[in-house]
Design an enzyme around this catalytic site. Structure first.
Site, PDB file in Angstrom:
ATOM      1  CD  GLU A  44      34.320  -9.696 -33.681  1.00  0.00           C
ATOM      2  OE1 GLU A  44      33.434  -9.614 -32.813  1.00  0.00           O
ATOM      3  OE2 GLU A  44      35.323 -10.433 -33.581  1.00  0.00           O
ATOM      4  CG  ASP A  96      27.818 -10.257 -26.583  1.00  0.00           C
ATOM      5  OD1 ASP A  96      28.372  -9.580 -27.466  1.00  0.00           O
ATOM      6  OD2 ASP A  96      28.417 -10.732 -25.589  1.00  0.00           O
TER       7      ASP A  96
END
Ligand code: G3H
Ligand code: 13P
Ligand code: ZN
Length: 343
Positions: free
Chosen positions: A142, A83
């Protein structure tokens, strides 16, 4: 079955129109809670570890706990995902350790706080895609920047400062060749996302839908997607905690996201709240207790309940047995063939 690639899980989820929760872990009890919830609901699952989690667990402890999970729950397709990798090197070290999926969060500089340029983000993400795909490993990138977490990973702010631009999202996907795209739509990490039940002025579901229309075949990822339920807040406050009133992302908004291309939903805070509330309750009600199992067992159970609930709400429940796992070696071939076909 061995740890599987996240790309496979998300492709399967996309075929059948459901979402897959990605739950953060730092220790054995959290892994056990997730795996038990997955077995109970027959769900494929993504277990994810942040840089902080890797350092807390000295990396190898966490990895070997995950191997234990695959041995003990062979019927559950399980992904180990990094993550918010902050740099190419962090992603490479996770892949070398055995993670089957990584997030290269190039929306921020390697300090994990400063918003980066589009060019930096493309370059770092592309480099990770090349390295990871050659090993059959999945990559999440992202575009746009989430809010929240001043002291950990995150730019701070409300989450509305850097909402994802759909044109940039299209260009980013084309230039990087990633597998899954995290977008910023007003959510933020942590417990303090919204000061009241969010409406369209702060939670930009219309933006998500616009991005999905432009990128109908891309797996979208919602970060900062804890719902911060009032009952979990209340337990903490009842037993000596002091959380201020706060609102998270309503489950029905996540379900709307799932209807519009969201395949991975990141949840950490709700589990933190459940664990903390359960521990506080035991210590408050029975202050004479000092065996960690007396509070870790209820904590594990409380997290399992939240995870099982989310698995059902996201639609992944009942899908663990739908498919046989594809090995990372086969995934390597898949990526090589897709690259040839794209030329
Ligand atoms: O991205 C945020 C996750 O909740 C992980 O948090 O960096 O404190 O482990 P952490
Ligand atoms: P929450 O803080 O809302 O649980 O978000 C977790 C997350 O996005 C991890 O990457
Ligand atoms: Zn996140």
């Amino acid at each position: 079955m061995p740890l599987v690639s996240m790309r496979q899980l998300l492709d399967e989820a996309s075929k059948r129109g459901y979402g897959v929760g990605a739950f953060n872990v730092n220790n054995m009890e959290q892994i056990q809670a997730i795996m038990e919830a997955a077995r109970e609901t027959q769900s494929p699952v993504i277990v994810q570890a942040s840089r902080g989690a890797r350092s807390y667990s000295q990396d190898k402890f966490l990895y070997h706990l995950m191997l234990a999970a695959t041995e003990l729950y062979p019927e559950i397709p399980t992904v180990l995902h990094l993550d918010h990798g902050n740099s190419v090197d962090t992603c490479k070290s996770a892949i070398e350790l055995g993670f089957t999926s990584v997030m290269m969060d190039g929306s921020l500089m390697p300090d994990g706080k400063t918003p980066s340029s589009f060019e930096y983000n493309v370059k770092a993400t592309r480099e990770v895609v090349e390295y990871a795909h050659a090993r059959g490993v999945t990559v999440e990138g992202e575009i746009g920047v989430l809010g929240g977490i001043e002291d950990g990973h995150g730019a701070g702010g409300t989450g509305l400062e850097h909402v994802t631009d759909p044109d940039q999202a299209v260009e980013f996907v084309e230039k990087t060749g990633l597998d899954a795209l995290a977008i910023a739509i007003g959510t933020s990490h942590g417990a303090y996302k919204f000061t009241k039940k969010p409406d369209g002025s702060v939670l930009k579901m219309d933006r998500l839908i616009a991005i999905h229309k432009r990128l109908p075949n891309v797996h979208l990822v919602m970060h900062g997607s804890s719902s911060v339920p009032k009952d979990l807040q209340d337990v903490i406050n009842k037993y000596g905690g002091s959380l201020k009133p706060t609102w998270g992302v309503p489950v029905e908004e996540i379900q709307l996201g799932i209807k519009n291309g969201v395949r991975k939903i990141n949840v950490d805070t709700d589990n933190r709240l459940a664990i903390t509330g359960a521990i506080r309750k035991v210590l408050f009600e029975t202050p004479e207790k000092f065996d960690p199992r007396d509070y870790m067992k209820p904590a594990r159970e409380a997290m399992k309940k939240v995870v099982a609930e989310r698995m059902t709400q996201f639609g992944q429940a009942g899908h663990a047995g739908d498919y046989a796992s594809i090995s990372l070696k086969e995934m390597t071939k898949f990526y090589a063939e897709s690259a040839v076909a794209a030329k």
